[in-house]
Design a protein around this motif. Sequence first.
Motif, short mmCIF file in Angstrom:
data_model
loop_
_atom_site.label_atom_id
_atom_site.label_comp_id
_atom_site.label_asym_id
_atom_site.label_seq_id
_atom_site.Cartn_x
_atom_site.Cartn_y
_atom_site.Cartn_z
N GLU A 134 0.76 -1.30 0.04
CA GLU A 134 0.03 0.09 -0.02
C GLU A 134 1.01 1.17 0.08
O GLU A 134 0.65 2.18 -0.77
N LEU A 135 2.04 1.13 0.72
CA LEU A 135 2.94 2.25 0.66
C LEU A 135 3.57 2.38 -0.57
O LEU A 135 3.42 3.77 -0.98
N TRP A 136 4.01 1.66 -1.57
CA TRP A 136 4.50 1.76 -2.84
C TRP A 136 3.47 2.17 -3.69
O TRP A 136 3.79 3.06 -4.52
N ARG A 137 2.19 1.80 -3.38
CA ARG A 137 1.18 2.35 -4.22
C ARG A 137 1.02 3.95 -4.26
O ARG A 137 0.90 4.56 -5.12
N HIS A 138 1.13 4.26 -3.11
CA HIS A 138 0.88 5.74 -2.84
C HIS A 138 1.95 6.42 -3.19
O HIS A 138 2.24 7.61 -3.83
N ARG A 139 3.33 5.89 -3.20
CA ARG A 139 4.57 6.30 -3.73
C ARG A 139 4.53 6.59 -5.32
O ARG A 139 4.92 7.60 -5.43
N ALA B 71 1.88 6.81 -7.04
CA ALA B 71 0.80 8.01 -7.36
C ALA B 71 1.52 9.17 -7.22
O ALA B 71 1.27 10.01 -8.00
N GLU B 72 2.08 9.51 -6.06
CA GLU B 72 2.87 10.68 -5.97
C GLU B 72 4.00 10.83 -6.99
O GLU B 72 4.05 12.13 -7.52
#
Length: 316
Positions: free
Chosen positions: A304-309, A311-312
């Motif tokens: 989930e952290l990687w997905r947010h990264r 996206a940024e």
Amino acid sequence: MIPFHHFNKLPLEIRERVWEFALPGPRVLTLDTSRNLGVSERLIFSSVFKAKNPAALSTCKEARAVALRRYRLAFGTSNVYFDFKGGDILYFGPECFHGTFLDQEWGWTTSTYVGPNEPSRAVKVCLAERVRRDLEAVRHLAISRGLWENHRERYAWFEYQRVLGWDNCCGELLRKRLRKFKSVERISFEHGRQRVEHPEGHEVYCGGPVSEDPWFEERPFDWRTMNARETLHVKMYKEHVPWLEEWLEMDGKWEVTGDLSAVALLSRWDAKDLSEEEKEEGVPEARLVDIKFVPDEPKRIREELWRHRWAELLGG
């Protein structure tokens, strides 16, 4: 677990001793220099390869008071505690895609927008003084293999890596670059690839980095006891690394790997082009160390952290 209800009745000095024993050993704190470009007030640490703060800091006031004797907020952050006097390790790991943070004098040049009719101006930016002081107080560094081994294309701009032959492992130049870490006593060069301690669980769990030999307690094998095939490798090393014999003859020096890149790096580290000051005071001890990843939380959290990264990075 068996509760011990009489703990608070023990003398304070015994309770504090118990809290001291509850503190962790050397932790590996992973920098994310890919996101530190342009940020001068603090260092940015990996949100994926993370080392958790000691639990004693949030257990109770008494435990926190004991923990704060060793740990303090560091590097301009509001949530990263570091043990400078102990064995905490500052790790340039998987998210340090560039070697510029190690090469530069903790400063960089950036462009500043002036106005619609004015050209951008180059502005020199330096790390904040408190961040520099903390970096200068670090005693143990670890550097991922990707930053010191032979990557002729991807890391060609990494100044201490030469692009011709085995000269890419320029240990003496790297040693000079790292002198800005004024208190450093040990350098751990990551030897193996990142690996999970329990491979059968890596599909579900992921982990934080741990150094296999944080205090250099395990002695590598003696080069003089090599078998015939490995002895031939040493002869080959001599052709590429002329000062290898001098390095091997140094008191207490051991052959630590069958990897020519690593031998070239280490032999140049503490036997090549030493300044008079280095000859008198010595240089930080360098060793090859494996970094392993011990499972500590469900893999879905990191995903989930990687997905947010991502996206940024993609602006979404």
